[in-house]
Design a protein around this motif. Structure first.
Motif, PDB file in Angstrom:
ATOM      1  N   ILE A 142       1.162  -1.073   0.173  1.00 53.21           N
ATOM      2  CA  ILE A 142       0.366  -0.083  -0.197  1.00 53.21           C
ATOM      3  C   ILE A 142       0.811   1.559  -0.041  1.00 53.21           C
ATOM      4  CG2 ILE A 142      -1.596   1.286   1.146  1.00 53.21           C
ATOM      5  CD1 ILE A 142      -3.309  -1.636   0.236  1.00 53.21           C
ATOM      6  N   VAL A 143       1.189   2.285  -1.237  1.00 51.55           N
ATOM      7  CA  VAL A 143       1.647   3.337  -1.055  1.00 51.55           C
ATOM      8  C   VAL A 143       0.648   4.618  -0.888  1.00 51.55           C
ATOM      9  CG1 VAL A 143       3.083   2.375  -2.780  1.00 51.55           C
ATOM     10  CG2 VAL A 143       1.119   3.466  -3.181  1.00 51.55           C
ATOM     11  N   LEU A 144       0.020   4.770  -0.498  1.00 48.76           N
ATOM     12  CA  LEU A 144      -0.697   5.715   0.019  1.00 48.76           C
ATOM     13  C   LEU A 144      -2.318   5.070   0.605  1.00 48.76           C
ATOM     14  CD1 LEU A 144      -0.851   8.457   0.396  1.00 48.76           C
ATOM     15  CD2 LEU A 144      -2.222   8.760  -1.436  1.00 48.76           C
ATOM     16  N   HIS A 145      -3.052   5.711   1.382  1.00 42.92           N
ATOM     17  CA  HIS A 145      -4.269   5.794   1.932  1.00 42.92           C
ATOM     18  C   HIS A 145      -5.039   7.016   2.671  1.00 42.92           C
ATOM     19  CE1 HIS A 145      -7.427   4.013   5.429  1.00 42.92           C
ATOM     20  NE2 HIS A 145      -8.286   4.095   4.379  1.00 42.92           N
ATOM     21  N   GLU A 146      -6.232   7.561   1.938  1.00 46.46           N
ATOM     22  CA  GLU A 146      -6.738   8.011   2.070  1.00 46.46           C
ATOM     23  C   GLU A 146      -7.342   8.828   1.926  1.00 46.46           C
ATOM     24  OE1 GLU A 146      -6.060  11.064   4.179  1.00 46.46           O
ATOM     25  OE2 GLU A 146      -3.979  11.468   2.938  1.00 46.46           O
ATOM     26  N   ASP A 147      -8.639   9.555   2.743  1.00 46.60           N
ATOM     27  CA  ASP A 147      -9.918   9.798   2.392  1.00 46.60           C
ATOM     28  C   ASP A 147      -9.630  10.043   1.253  1.00 46.60           C
ATOM     29  OD1 ASP A 147     -10.688   8.603   5.037  1.00 46.60           O
ATOM     30  OD2 ASP A 147     -11.296  10.656   5.519  1.00 46.60           O
ATOM     31  N   THR A 148     -11.031   9.697   0.214  1.00 51.45           N
ATOM     32  CA  THR A 148     -11.343  10.478  -0.693  1.00 51.45           C
ATOM     33  C   THR A 148     -11.242  11.234  -1.490  1.00 51.45           C
ATOM     34  OG1 THR A 148     -12.587   8.482  -1.568  1.00 51.45           O
ATOM     35  CG2 THR A 148     -13.066   9.570  -2.852  1.00 51.45           C
ATOM     36  N   ASP A 149     -12.148  12.530  -0.756  1.00 50.01           N
ATOM     37  CA  ASP A 149     -12.309  14.363  -0.373  1.00 50.01           C
ATOM     38  C   ASP A 149     -10.739  14.491   0.326  1.00 50.01           C
ATOM     39  OD1 ASP A 149     -15.340  13.340  -0.294  1.00 50.01           O
ATOM     40  OD2 ASP A 149     -16.014  13.419   1.662  1.00 50.01           O
ATOM     41  N   VAL A 150     -10.171  14.278   0.978  1.00 45.85           N
ATOM     42  CA  VAL A 150      -8.903  14.594   1.296  1.00 45.85           C
ATOM     43  C   VAL A 150      -8.443  14.664   0.001  1.00 45.85           C
ATOM     44  CG1 VAL A 150      -7.146  14.222   2.419  1.00 45.85           C
ATOM     45  CG2 VAL A 150      -8.947  13.695   3.461  1.00 45.85           C
TER      46      VAL A 150
END
Lengths: 215, 287
Positions: free
Chosen positions: B209-217
């Protein structure tokens, strides 16, 4: 298990022309070859066993097992269903052939009726033993490879039996005499016990194969 | 049960030269997206979560349980569509309906019929003769018609046209609206599908996993700064995540768009978006 059985019976309809042809041939042989019930009976029941085990290959086709095994059943249920399904097919084939035999008798083409019961039961045992072979082989090797595996296993077993018979020829005679002296009922009972043990061993092997599988 | 319907912690799986090693959480009430290139590990992750393959390390829990110990009742609480697997091609939609009815006590036959008709799925045609879109629709339909708590959708929109994609995504939205305790985890390499659908997004590459973020953010705060050599030298790099050399200078990925729009008025700041964030996270270099 209900879903698995529904699936396999639905898949069976894919081969309906072949199944109908086999049954027509089997019943036809019963009617027109008076006195030779064993061959058509074994022919139909063996075809039923092969068609039943063939559903394992249908499940594997196009990597279908990956999706299938997300459905609500366990590996044990899958294996149990395959044995049950194959048994149902062979039993169904036996019933259809028995009806065919009765029709042959009514048409005046049939063999004597006495003694046929044991022939049918023994044929069912033989078909079940064939399933005990084909199911684990199909589970282990899949569609195309299972044909090769069947041929290789058959050759090895045949060669082993031939070798044993050749090595122990002088001792075979007394063994046969001892077995004959046991009487038909004892031999039949021993045969059923042996068949049951082989069947149980086959189920255990199939469970072991499936437990190791990844999809 | 835990608040997570799916949770992987340092889940490992080795395939020759490929190693999956990732962590992921799918909480109730959310649609979680996984985006990554072909072969990034999305399908492997799903298969490990479903117990179709055995993990070589770490842990994974689905519906709070080890996937290898799920009962039939547990499995009935999941709905699955896999990219590389489905119903046997010799079956027909009417067969599929009977099979699902046999497997799932909660199978909603009326909804299945209604949706199959709406999607114009031919009832008496072999699945192998279906178009890619029809096959995909049937997979998703089969997954959503028995009241599952968790949907696992592996590339359900791959190969579909825009209209078919939107129909499927609409079906997933409807599924979520029926019960707030449900969850969906969906993978795709079409970023547009995930941007409009998912609450949070994981980006996966080469099994990690290279990135995990809320879609809005991701949509509001991530941006790509396009700068020449001089601008790059003078740039405050404290909020730069990745840098990639370009013919004009550099593309710089940031998760603090406002910082640069407010403090660096002379530079070009482009909206992030999943595709560009993904590209820079994979191809770019850390400073």
């Amino acid at each position: 298990m209900k879903g698995l059985l529904v699936k396999d019976f639905r898949l069976l309809t894919v081969n309906r022309e072949f199944i109908i042809l086999t049954l027509i041939l089997g019943v036809g042989m019963l009617i027109f070859a008076s006195g030779r019930q064993l061959f058509p009976l074994m022919f139909v029941m063996f075809v039923a066993a092969i068609v039943g085990a063939g559903t394992i290959n249908d499940d594997e086709a196009d990597n279908g097992n990956a999706f299938l095994f997300t459905m609500p059943f366990s590996v044990r249920e899958y294996v149990a269903e395959k044995y049950l399904f194959c048994f149902m097919l062979s039993f169904g084939a036996m019933v259809i052939m028995a009806v065919g035999a009765a029709a042959a008798v009514l048409l005046g083409k049939g063999d004597r009726v006495s003694g046929l019961g044991i022939t049918y039961v023994l044929s069912l045992v033989a078909a079940v033993l064939m399933q005990a072979w084909t199911i684990p082989v199909n589970l282990r090797f899949g569609g195309r490879k299972s044909n090769i595996a069947n041929a290789v296993i058959f050759f090895v077993v045949f060669a082993a039996i031939t070798l044993i018979l050749n090595l122990f020829t002088p001792g075979i005679g007394p063994v046969f005499e001892t077995v004959s002296a046991m009487g038909l009922k004892v031999i039949a009972a021993a045969g059923f016990v042996a068949a049951a043990l082989i069947y149980a061993a086959s189920i255990a092997v199939s469970l072991r194969i499936m437990a190791k599988k990844e999809f | 049960m835990s608040e997570y319907l799916l949770k992987a912690d340092r889940l490992k799986k080795n395939y020759g030269g490929f190693t999956l090693d990732c962590s992921l959480e799918v909480p109730k009430g959310r649609i979680t997206g996984i985006v990554g290139r072909n072969g990034a590990g999305k399908t492997t992750l799903f298969k490990a979560a479903l117990g179709l393959i055995k993990a070589d390390g770490g842990s994974v829990r689905i519906l709070g349980k080890d996937p290898l110990r799920l009962t039939a009742e547990d499995k009935a609480k999941t709905g699955v569509a896999l990219s590389d697997s489905g119903f046997n091609g010799f079956l027909k939609v009417r067969d599929v309906k009977r099979i699902l009815k046999g497997f799932y006590a909660g199978f909603d036959e009326a909804y299945f019929d209604e949706q199959a008709e709406k999607m114009q799925l031919p009832v008496n045609k072999n699945i192998k003769e279906f178009s890619t879109g029809m096959k995909a629709k049937l997979k998703v339909l089969a997954a959503v018609t028995h009241g599952a708590e968790l949907l696992i959708m592996d590339e359900p929109t791959a190969g579909l046209d825009v209209v078919a994609r939107n129909e499927l995504l609409e079906m997933l939205n409807e599924y979520m609206e029926k019960d707030e305790n449900r969850a969906v985890v969906i993978s795709s390499h079409i970023s547009g599908d995930l941007e409009g659908l998912c609450d949070d997004i994981y980006m996966i590459d080469e099994g990690r996993i290279v990135l995990h973020e809320d879609t809005d953010v991701l949509m509001d705060s991530y941006a790509v700064l396009k700068v020449d050599e001089e601008q790059f030298k003078g740039l405050d790099k404290s909020h730069i995540l990745r840098v990639k050399r370009e013919p004009f200078g550099y593309s710089c990925l940031t998760g603090e768009k406002n910082f640069y729009t407010e403090n660096c008025p002379g530079i070009v700041v482009e909206r992030g978006g999943i595709d560009s964030v993904m590209t820079l996270m994979i191809k770019g270099e850390e400073i």
